[in-house]
Motif scaffolding. Structure first.
Motif, PDB file in Angstrom:
ATOM      1  N   GLY A 237      -7.156 -10.199   8.959  1.00 10.64           N
ATOM      2  CA  GLY A 237      -6.247 -11.321   8.773  1.00 10.64           C
ATOM      3  C   GLY A 237      -6.616 -12.201   7.601  1.00 10.64           C
ATOM      4  N   GLN A 238      -7.829 -12.040   7.075  1.00  6.34           N
ATOM      5  CA  GLN A 238      -8.271 -12.802   5.907  1.00  6.34           C
ATOM      6  C   GLN A 238      -8.045 -12.033   4.613  1.00  6.34           C
ATOM      7  OE1 GLN A 238     -12.369 -13.451   7.025  1.00  6.34           O
ATOM      8  NE2 GLN A 238     -11.897 -15.367   8.062  1.00  6.34           N
ATOM      9  N   THR A 239      -7.405 -10.883   4.709  1.00  2.00           N
ATOM     10  CA  THR A 239      -7.119 -10.077   3.536  1.00  2.00           C
ATOM     11  C   THR A 239      -5.617 -10.037   3.283  1.00  2.00           C
ATOM     12  OG1 THR A 239      -6.814  -7.964   4.702  1.00  2.00           O
ATOM     13  CG2 THR A 239      -9.070  -8.628   4.212  1.00  2.00           C
ATOM     14  N   ARG A 240      -5.219  -9.430   2.170  1.00  2.00           N
ATOM     15  CA  ARG A 240      -3.794  -9.309   1.846  1.00  2.00           C
ATOM     16  C   ARG A 240      -3.091  -8.334   2.789  1.00  2.00           C
ATOM     17  NH1 ARG A 240      -2.741  -8.497  -4.444  1.00  2.00           N
ATOM     18  NH2 ARG A 240      -0.634  -8.648  -3.619  1.00  2.00           N
ATOM     19  N   HIS A 241      -3.869  -7.457   3.427  1.00  2.00           N
ATOM     20  CA  HIS A 241      -3.257  -6.541   4.376  1.00  2.00           C
ATOM     21  C   HIS A 241      -2.821  -7.250   5.646  1.00  2.00           C
ATOM     22  CE1 HIS A 241      -5.429  -3.299   2.055  1.00  2.00           C
ATOM     23  NE2 HIS A 241      -4.231  -2.770   2.182  1.00  2.00           N
ATOM     24  N   GLY A 242      -3.469  -8.358   5.982  1.00  2.00           N
ATOM     25  CA  GLY A 242      -3.197  -8.996   7.259  1.00  2.00           C
ATOM     26  C   GLY A 242      -2.481 -10.320   7.185  1.00  2.00           C
ATOM     27  N   THR A 243      -2.092 -10.749   6.005  1.00  2.00           N
ATOM     28  CA  THR A 243      -1.426 -12.045   5.920  1.00  2.00           C
ATOM     29  C   THR A 243      -0.018 -11.978   6.490  1.00  2.00           C
ATOM     30  OG1 THR A 243      -0.623 -13.754   4.392  1.00  2.00           O
ATOM     31  CG2 THR A 243      -0.725 -11.504   3.551  1.00  2.00           C
ATOM     32  N   MET A 244       0.286 -12.907   7.367  1.00  2.00           N
ATOM     33  CA  MET A 244       1.596 -12.919   8.013  1.00  2.00           C
ATOM     34  C   MET A 244       2.674 -13.471   7.094  1.00  2.00           C
ATOM     35  SD  MET A 244       0.519 -14.037  11.889  1.00  2.00           S
ATOM     36  CE  MET A 244       2.083 -13.504  12.565  1.00  2.00           C
ATOM     37  N   ALA A 245       2.255 -14.075   5.970  1.00  2.00           N
ATOM     38  CA  ALA A 245       3.227 -14.620   5.023  1.00  2.00           C
ATOM     39  C   ALA A 245       3.858 -13.523   4.173  1.00  2.00           C
ATOM     40  CB  ALA A 245       2.552 -15.654   4.123  1.00  2.00           C
ATOM     41  N   ASP A 246       3.223 -12.365   4.131  1.00  2.00           N
ATOM     42  CA  ASP A 246       3.744 -11.252   3.331  1.00  2.00           C
ATOM     43  C   ASP A 246       4.432 -10.259   4.257  1.00  2.00           C
ATOM     44  OD1 ASP A 246       4.319  -9.291   1.537  1.00  2.00           O
ATOM     45  OD2 ASP A 246       2.246  -8.908   0.903  1.00  2.00           O
ATOM     46  N   LYS A 247       5.727 -10.164   4.182  1.00  2.00           N
ATOM     47  CA  LYS A 247       6.479  -9.258   5.046  1.00  2.00           C
ATOM     48  C   LYS A 247       6.244  -7.797   4.698  1.00  2.00           C
ATOM     49  CE  LYS A 247      10.184 -12.607   5.896  1.00  2.00           C
ATOM     50  NZ  LYS A 247      11.640 -12.871   5.808  1.00  2.00           N
ATOM     51  N   ASN A 248       5.729  -7.535   3.477  1.00  2.00           N
ATOM     52  CA  ASN A 248       5.477  -6.150   3.079  1.00  2.00           C
ATOM     53  C   ASN A 248       4.100  -5.657   3.495  1.00  2.00           C
ATOM     54  OD1 ASN A 248       7.996  -5.892   1.758  1.00  2.00           O
ATOM     55  ND2 ASN A 248       7.182  -6.934  -0.055  1.00  2.00           N
ATOM     56  N   ALA A 249       3.270  -6.554   4.003  1.00  2.00           N
ATOM     57  CA  ALA A 249       1.934  -6.147   4.432  1.00  2.00           C
ATOM     58  C   ALA A 249       2.035  -5.231   5.642  1.00  2.00           C
ATOM     59  CB  ALA A 249       1.086  -7.374   4.753  1.00  2.00           C
ATOM     60  N   GLY A 250       1.175  -4.243   5.707  1.00  2.00           N
ATOM     61  CA  GLY A 250       1.226  -3.267   6.782  1.00  2.00           C
ATOM     62  C   GLY A 250       0.713  -3.812   8.100  1.00  2.00           C
ATOM     63  N   THR A 251       1.082  -3.138   9.165  1.00  2.00           N
ATOM     64  CA  THR A 251       0.597  -3.469  10.498  1.00  2.00           C
ATOM     65  C   THR A 251      -0.458  -2.441  10.907  1.00  2.00           C
ATOM     66  OG1 THR A 251       2.283  -2.122  11.576  1.00  2.00           O
ATOM     67  CG2 THR A 251       2.854  -4.416  11.077  1.00  2.00           C
ATOM     68  N   CYS A 252      -1.021  -2.632  12.088  1.00  2.00           N
ATOM     69  CA  CYS A 252      -2.012  -1.676  12.589  1.00  2.00           C
ATOM     70  C   CYS A 252      -1.409  -0.276  12.687  1.00  2.00           C
ATOM     71  CB  CYS A 252      -2.523  -2.113  13.959  1.00  2.00           C
ATOM     72  SG  CYS A 252      -3.273  -3.767  13.980  1.00  2.00           S
ATOM     73  N   THR A 253      -0.205  -0.201  13.210  1.00  2.00           N
ATOM     74  CA  THR A 253       0.419   1.111  13.421  1.00  2.00           C
ATOM     75  C   THR A 253       0.897   1.747  12.125  1.00  2.00           C
ATOM     76  OG1 THR A 253       2.521   0.012  13.905  1.00  2.00           O
ATOM     77  CG2 THR A 253       1.111   0.573  15.781  1.00  2.00           C
ATOM     78  N   SER A 254       1.146   0.974  11.102  1.00  2.00           N
ATOM     79  CA  SER A 254       1.579   1.572   9.840  1.00  2.00           C
ATOM     80  C   SER A 254       0.447   2.332   9.172  1.00  2.00           C
ATOM     81  CB  SER A 254       2.121   0.487   8.900  1.00  2.00           C
ATOM     82  OG  SER A 254       1.097  -0.435   8.558  1.00  2.00           O
ATOM     83  N   CYS A 255      -0.788   2.005   9.506  1.00  2.00           N
ATOM     84  CA  CYS A 255      -1.935   2.734   8.971  1.00  2.00           C
ATOM     85  C   CYS A 255      -2.498   3.739   9.979  1.00  2.00           C
ATOM     86  CB  CYS A 255      -3.041   1.769   8.554  1.00  2.00           C
ATOM     87  SG  CYS A 255      -2.624   0.712   7.151  1.00  2.00           S
ATOM     88  N   HIS A 256      -2.557   3.354  11.242  1.00  2.00           N
ATOM     89  CA  HIS A 256      -3.194   4.188  12.263  1.00  2.00           C
ATOM     90  C   HIS A 256      -2.200   4.989  13.098  1.00  2.00           C
ATOM     91  CE1 HIS A 256      -7.278   2.631  11.662  1.00  2.00           C
ATOM     92  NE2 HIS A 256      -6.730   1.442  11.505  1.00  2.00           N
ATOM     93  N   GLY A 257      -0.913   4.791  12.865  1.00  2.00           N
ATOM     94  CA  GLY A 257       0.085   5.496  13.658  1.00  2.00           C
ATOM     95  C   GLY A 257       0.316   4.827  15.003  1.00  2.00           C
ATOM     96  N   GLU A 258       1.304   5.303  15.724  1.00  2.00           N
ATOM     97  CA  GLU A 258       1.628   4.715  17.028  1.00  2.00           C
ATOM     98  C   GLU A 258       0.499   4.907  18.038  1.00  2.00           C
ATOM     99  OE1 GLU A 258       4.109   2.828  17.661  1.00  2.00           O
ATOM    100  OE2 GLU A 258       5.133   3.110  15.732  1.00  2.00           O
TER     101      GLU A 258
END
Length: 315
Positions: A55-76
């Protein structure tokens, strides 16, 4: 039970119920990105691995709608979320990373390339790191807010973990200021792939060197051919025991291309011309200090004539 004790008991039960409700609400809350609550209900701040620090990186910022989620990297990862009753150990996510991963490396890297393809990573598939079956997480720390390979103070240490020869070279007396962190690996190399040799940032070695050493570019009336061909013909860029990062000291470096027998400056001999071993020794003495006369090695603006054409002289 007294009336006062009963009131205290009811108050305590209400407090515990409220705490349980808050805890349940927190577990169901999307801590990092929308849709990650199914992961953060287990991978919380008590997790041994620092998962929530993403959450302290660009991958986890909630302000960026294009940032990935857990499942977008690890799958369902349905079997990881809900462990089947017939297994004793919880299965890993559909896409898992690390040295012991069961996911093919190409599939792991493709997860990153789904968002990061193009730009500096256009040539990743044809680069030597991909050919060596390296995955992105070999160099990058995804969940950590401190990625050592992206920090100029720690980046060379990440590269030197594999490139041990270059680590030894930068410790030599003459070196690019890599240990001082004035120059780092990505100033010259693109680790994600390049159209040039040796993962150069530009399409050639000389073009990459010219980004800093612009005075060597010219144009000159007379150019030294190795300068326009490849700087590493004469120089060892990471470090050398010789001055100016030279592979060998003069005259031995120069004599790899310029035979000492062909030197035109001869020591005067009052007894007339000499031949054989004596002639060879005389020419070797004269050609010992090439840079005493040929100071403009990278190029010269001397006019074209029969006496100094191509000699890289100072005048």
């Amino acid at each position: 039970m007294s009336k006062q004790a009963g009131s205290i008991r009811k108050w305590m039960l209400a407090l515990l119920a409220g705490a349980a409700f808050i805890g349940h609400a927190y577990a169901a809350k999307d801590v990092v990105q929308v849709g990650d609550a199914v992961c953060t209900r287990c991978h919380d701040e008590g997790e041994a691995k620092p998962v929530l620090s993403i959450g302290q990186t660009r991958h986890g910022t909630m302000a960026d709608k294009n940032a990935g989620t857990c499942t977008s990297c690890h799958g369902e990862s349905p079997t990881h979320v809900s462990k089947p009753s017939d297994v004793t150990e919880r299965p890993k996510p559909t896409v898992n990373f690390g040295p012991k991963s069961s996911t093919p490396i190409e599939e792991r890297n493709q997860v990153c390339l789904n968002c990061h393809q193009g730009g500096q990573r256009t040539h990743w598939q044809t680069g030597p790191h991909a050919a060596a079956n390296m995955e992105c997480t070999s160099c990058h720390k995804i969940h950590s807010h401190e990625d050592p390979v992206r920090d100029r103070q720690t980046q060379p240490d990440v590269c030197f973990a594999c490139h041990k020869e270059q680590r030894a070279q930068v410790m030599r007396p003459n070196h690019h200021p890599i240990p001082e962190r004035k120059v780092v690996c990505v100033d010259c190399h693109n680790p994600h792939g390049s159209a040039g040799p040796k993962l150069m940032q530009r399409d050639s070695v000389v073009a990459t060197c010219y980004t800093c050493h612009m005075e060597k570019r010219g144009p000159f009336v007379r150019s030294h051919q190795p300068v326009t061909e490849d700087c590493t013909i004469c120089h060892t860029p990471h470090g050398s025991v010789n001055d100016n990062l030279l592979k060998q000291r003069a005259p031995f470096l120069c004599q790899q291309c310029h035979e000492n027998q062909s030197h035109q400056q001869m020591v005067p001999n009052p007894e007339g011309p000499v031949s054989g071993a004596a002639s060879f020794a005389t020419k070797l003495i004269v050609g010992r200090g090439c840079l005493n006369c040929h100071t403009n090695i990278h190029g010269t603006n001397n006019p074209f004539d029969d006496t100094n054409s191509g000699r890289a002289l100072r005048r």
